[in-house]
Every structure is written in structure tokens, then in C-alpha cells.
Design a protein around this motif. Structure first.
Motif, short mmCIF file in Angstrom:
data_model
loop_
_atom_site.label_atom_id
_atom_site.label_comp_id
_atom_site.label_asym_id
_atom_site.label_seq_id
_atom_site.Cartn_x
_atom_site.Cartn_y
_atom_site.Cartn_z
N GLY A 140 0.94 -1.09 -0.11
CA GLY A 140 0.10 0.03 0.03
C GLY A 140 0.90 1.32 -0.02
N THR B 118 3.38 3.11 -2.85
CA THR B 118 2.83 4.24 -3.40
C THR B 118 3.40 5.36 -2.88
N THR C 124 -3.06 4.32 0.69
CA THR C 124 -3.21 4.37 -0.89
C THR C 124 -2.67 3.14 -1.49
N ASN C 125 -3.60 2.54 -2.17
CA ASN C 125 -3.40 1.49 -2.96
C ASN C 125 -3.30 0.01 -1.66
N ASP D 251 -9.45 2.13 0.83
CA ASP D 251 -10.93 1.87 -0.17
C ASP D 251 -11.94 2.16 0.81
N TYR E 213 -10.65 8.68 -6.05
CA TYR E 213 -9.38 8.02 -5.27
C TYR E 213 -9.09 6.85 -6.42
N LYS F 210 -5.90 4.85 -6.14
CA LYS F 210 -5.18 4.06 -5.58
C LYS F 210 -3.74 4.37 -5.86
N HIS F 211 -3.24 5.54 -6.30
CA HIS F 211 -2.16 5.90 -6.73
C HIS F 211 -1.88 7.33 -6.53
#
Length: 211
Positions: free
Chosen positions: A54, A58, A63-64, A69, A85, A87-88
Motif C-alpha cells: 500500500g 505508493t 493508498t493502494n 478503499d 481515489y 489508488k496511486h
């Protein structure tokens, strides 16, 4: 100033793990992860530590990572974020009047932090909170973050018991502290935390700021 050191060497176990990950995953961020959001924000969210694939990958908290989420859509729903959002770090997602950080800024082996690591990293958390001149509400995700926060601000843990949805008044700092179970995949999968429960917590923050 990001309230952490890029090449911090305070925690040998975490440094060793970082070196190991640099070899295994050379494209990853593999460093203490900086906070996300404006230092002038009224809300600070404090998590546990970066996830291996995560934030450690990143370079942005949550994030990721499954926890993001859950966290980021809820923040957006109540006006604390804009954009999508993705994820990067280059997804254009931005926080509004909120900032996100972790009690330990380096990824720990097996997602488990040790007491001395939380204590070592507390210096950076304290500096960050001290610089947040507009800070009104802190949301701690999980008991580790809750206890880390109380320690850096000089409160007795016994006076402020961690419980999901609990609201504590930190009188010395004129801050409202809100607890939530961590938004981890494990907590969601086991039903310890539901999306609705977390939603309600973020909604409460918005209500506090409006009063």
C-alpha cells in the motif's frame, strides 16, 4: 516540512526491513511515508503504519491498500476530499480540511509494530500536531494509534479508553478525539467494522465541525 526523516534510522528492525524491500521491490517508495493533506486542516486521521504493498509502494498513506478503499470514499462523501481515489499518488484525489498520517511511518514486518517503534515515531507525530494550528478533531484508527496519540500529547491512557465511536475531549489541547476500529480488510471481513459504522464516524466529525 514533512515531520519525518526520509532516511530515519531510529528503528533497526524497520530499517532492516526497508533495506530488504528495496532489493525485493526496487520500484516501491520504500521509505518513511509522508502525511497526506494540508497542515492547515482542522481534521487529522491517524492510522497504524504503511502497508507493504500500500503506502510503502505508493508513498501516500492508505493508498493502494484496502484500508484506503474504506477511508477515502467516506472522507469524500462528507466533503473532506475531492476527485476520484484511484489508488496511486497521481490520481488527482485531494483532501479538503483533512490530513492523514500514521503512528509509525515505516512499513513493519507482518504489519505488526513494536512499542519502541511507536515511541520513536511519536516525535514526528508530536511535531506535526504542534504545527496544525487549526486542528479541532483527531480520528484514531485502532487502539495502537489511539494510545500513540495520547502518549505524545501527555495524557493518561487509562483516562481515555479506546472504543469504536467513543468521543474524548482533550481539554489541554482543545481537541476532540474520536475513535474508530481500523479500516483494515480484516476488520471489515470479520464484521468488527462495517462501512456503515465508519460512515457514521466520519459524519460525526462533520457535525462537530459545524457546531
Amino acid at each position: 516540512y514533512e515531520y519525518y526523516k526520509k532516511n530515519c534510522e531510529k528503528c533497526k528492525r524497520l530499517v532492516d526491513f526497508r533495506v530488504e524491500n528495496k532489493q525485493k521491490f526496487p520500484t516501491y517508495f520504500n521509505a518513511p511515508v509522508p502525511s497526506f493533506g494540508d497542515i492547515e486542516a482542522q481534521v487529522l486521521v491517524v492510522g497504524l503504519a504503511p502497508g507493504l504493498n500500500g503506502a510503502n509502494q505508493t508513498g501516500r498513506p492508505f493508498t493502494n491498500d484496502y484500508a484506503g478503499d474504506v477511508l477515502y470514499p467516506a472522507l469524500k462523501k462528507y466533503g473532506f476530499a475531492s476527485g476520484e481515489y484511484g489508488k496511486h499518488v497521481d490520481d488527482g484525489f485531494e483532501l479538503k480540511n483533512a490530513r492523514v498520517t500514521n503512528s509509525v511511518r515505516c512499513v513493519p514486518p507482518k504489519n505488526i509494530v513494536k512499542g519502541d517503534e511507536v515511541k520513536n515515531c511519536g516525535e514526528f507525530l508530536w511535531q506535526e500536531i504542534s504545527a496544525m494550528n487549526n486542528l479541532k478533531v483527531i480520528l484514531t484508527l485502532g487502539a495502537v494509534a489511539h494510545n500513540a496519540l495520547l502518549a505524545v500529547l501527555g495524557y493518561k491512557k487509562s483516562a481515555f479508553k479506546f472504543a469504536h465511536g467513543a468521543i474524548h475531549k482533550l481539554e489541554k489541547h482543545n481537541i476532540i478525539l474520536i475513535n474508530s476500529y481500523h479500516t483494515s480488510r480484516y476488520n471489515i471481513n470479520t464484521g468488527v467494522l462495517t462501512y456503515a459504522m465508519f460512515d457514521e464516524t466520519v459524519k460525526r466529525i462533520k457535525e462537530i465541525l459545524q457546531n
